[in-house]
Design an enzyme around this catalytic site. Sequence first.
Site, PDB file in Angstrom:
ATOM      1  N   GLU A 163      30.545   0.529 -24.230  1.00 40.60           N
ATOM      2  CA  GLU A 163      29.107   0.372 -23.991  1.00 40.60           C
ATOM      3  C   GLU A 163      28.282   1.330 -24.848  1.00 40.60           C
ATOM      4  O   GLU A 163      27.117   1.613 -24.562  1.00 40.60           O
ATOM      5  CB  GLU A 163      28.798   0.534 -22.500  1.00 40.60           C
ATOM      6  CG  GLU A 163      29.598  -0.425 -21.619  1.00 40.60           C
ATOM      7  CD  GLU A 163      28.819  -1.641 -21.078  1.00 40.60           C
ATOM      8  OE1 GLU A 163      27.605  -1.533 -20.917  1.00 40.60           O
ATOM      9  OE2 GLU A 163      29.453  -2.687 -20.823  1.00 40.60           O
ATOM     10  N   HIS A 231      26.347   3.775 -16.245  1.00 42.34           N
ATOM     11  CA  HIS A 231      26.609   4.442 -17.531  1.00 42.34           C
ATOM     12  C   HIS A 231      26.499   5.955 -17.299  1.00 42.34           C
ATOM     13  O   HIS A 231      25.727   6.394 -16.435  1.00 42.34           O
ATOM     14  CB  HIS A 231      25.576   4.053 -18.595  1.00 42.34           C
ATOM     15  CG  HIS A 231      25.684   2.644 -19.070  1.00 42.34           C
ATOM     16  ND1 HIS A 231      24.592   1.817 -19.189  1.00 42.34           N
ATOM     17  CD2 HIS A 231      26.746   1.912 -19.478  1.00 42.34           C
ATOM     18  CE1 HIS A 231      24.978   0.638 -19.635  1.00 42.34           C
ATOM     19  NE2 HIS A 231      26.275   0.663 -19.818  1.00 42.34           N
ATOM     20  N   CYS A 348      17.794   4.971 -22.173  1.00 38.99           N
ATOM     21  CA  CYS A 348      18.476   3.687 -22.431  1.00 38.99           C
ATOM     22  C   CYS A 348      17.822   2.954 -23.581  1.00 38.99           C
ATOM     23  O   CYS A 348      18.471   2.175 -24.294  1.00 38.99           O
ATOM     24  CB  CYS A 348      18.379   2.763 -21.217  1.00 38.99           C
ATOM     25  SG  CYS A 348      19.163   3.398 -19.748  1.00 38.99           S
TER      26      CYS A 348
HETATM   27  O1  SUG Z   1      23.345  -3.078 -18.910  1.00 39.79           O
HETATM   28  N1  SUG Z   1      20.289  -3.951 -17.449  1.00 39.79           N
HETATM   29  C1  SUG Z   1      21.027  -3.110 -18.340  1.00 39.79           C
HETATM   30  C2  SUG Z   1      20.463  -1.712 -18.339  1.00 39.79           C
HETATM   31  C3  SUG Z   1      21.079  -0.858 -19.401  1.00 39.79           C
HETATM   32  C4  SUG Z   1      20.715   0.574 -19.286  1.00 39.79           C
HETATM   33  N2  SUG Z   1      21.283   1.320 -20.346  1.00 39.79           N
HETATM   34  C5  SUG Z   1      21.715   2.585 -20.255  1.00 39.79           C
HETATM   35  N3  SUG Z   1      21.942   3.184 -19.099  1.00 39.79           N
HETATM   36  N4  SUG Z   1      22.001   3.192 -21.339  1.00 39.79           N
HETATM   37  C6  SUG Z   1      22.516  -3.100 -17.985  1.00 39.79           C
HETATM   38  O2  SUG Z   1      22.850  -3.096 -16.803  1.00 39.79           O
HETATM   39  C7  SUG Z   1      19.663  -6.093 -16.471  1.00 39.79           C
HETATM   40  C8  SUG Z   1      19.473  -7.514 -16.911  1.00 39.79           C
HETATM   41  C9  SUG Z   1      19.175  -8.489 -15.814  1.00 39.79           C
HETATM   42  O3  SUG Z   1      19.587  -8.258 -14.678  1.00 39.79           O
HETATM   43  O4  SUG Z   1      18.537  -9.526 -16.109  1.00 39.79           O
HETATM   44  C10 SUG Z   1      20.452  -5.290 -17.480  1.00 39.79           C
HETATM   45  O5  SUG Z   1      21.186  -5.828 -18.266  1.00 39.79           O
END
Ligand code: SUG
Length: 418
Positions: A163, A231, A348
């Site tokens: 990731e 994460h 993020c």
């Molecule tokens: O991968 N949310 C992302 C958020 C990513 C956050 N990134 C870091 N922590 N670096 C995920 O969970 C939600 C999309 C939805 O539910 O439609 C989403 O993908």
Amino acid sequence: MMMREINFDGIVGPTHNFSGLSFGNFAAISNAGRVSRPREAALQGIAKMRANLDLGLVQGILLPHDRPNDTWLRNLGTSIAEAPLALRANALSASAMWAANAATVSPASDAADGRCHLTVANLITMPHRSHEWTGTLAQLRLAFGDARHFAVHGPVPAPFGDEGAANHMRLSLTHGKPGIEIFVYGEPGGPFPARQHRVASEAVARLHGLAAERTLFVQQAPEAIAAGAFHNDVVAVANEHVLFAHEQAFADSEAFYAALRAKMPEVEIIEVPSAAVSLEDAVSSYLFNAQLVTLPDGTMALILPMEAKRNERVWNWLEELIAGNGSIRKLVPTEVRESMSNGGGPACLRLRVVADPSTVDPRFLVDSDRLALCERVIERSWPERIHPDDLVGADLWQCWRDARRTLLKVLDFLPDEL
Ligand code: SUG
């Protein structure tokens, strides 16, 4: 070479919506089915970048991906018009905005061949994110196309989940000096998936040519994943010689800190005790999903989500922190509520790359004027609202595609270059 840390922020795409696609991400799941505001989301992202420019930081961008992803749907034997609703939502996701998941980056000073290495993240754990890497890789190959300075790697093969930078931290005396790279992985067995696999992290370290004595592999605490820290960057962040982490971020903090101190005696570890800020407060306020940055005067600032300011326990703790004599001297709250509602805070939204800005394709760098160009397109062409039920509308898909194309055009990308 003028090595600087450049923050590349993902511009929020016109299809930003709340479909609840990320199991284990509490914000995304609890906001599923709500009306999203793509225009506001993208403008909040631009405002954050503008504020960071004003702080004297170097700012870059990554572009929204072409959505719906027709190639992905074709490979699944369907099309956006015919796909079952769940696949449609996956094909339309604007999740590429979270650039911390775009790639893992090792600066030139850490790599055996003296080049900056980037490995695009495969993001295979979540279907809607598993098809991001193709679009991301195309952008990385353009932005960091100068092979004298950069090596861009394809994704680590399945089934090893990777990731990207969200599970990677780097400590160094200054950005340009050799650093200690820390890869944080999860072990399966908890209620939610462990998205970062140790095998993938080890592969990235080998691909980047990192020295074993300056690399650490650290297990994320299972209770952190269970509490919604899908994460590592939800519970820890590092910058130069400072590590800022929650007491329950790592499976064995004592062993980790001892190994780190042995490799870097100058490290300043700021651990937030659970008694002051619980894991639940850390996850809901996203205080660790801050951009910890070095300002031009050499002091550090935390660029935090507004949600951290709204939590009294968190904010009190932070105010005490900056009143002390440590390296972190400034708190900069920023409003990124739309992204936060899908589990994406300020950290993020950005990918950090230490490089000489003159070696990067300038179309991926922004100043105030280029941000104003983005704002104009977003104000005119990004949808104001999307309800998940709207994802079925054929006329809308075309509007969203056209909106993205207009943005790429004003930023000097050729039609079909990306
Ligand atoms: O991968 N949310 C992302 C958020 C990513 C956050 N990134 C870091 N922590 N670096 C995920 O969970 C939600 C999309 C939805 O539910 O439609 C989403 O993908």
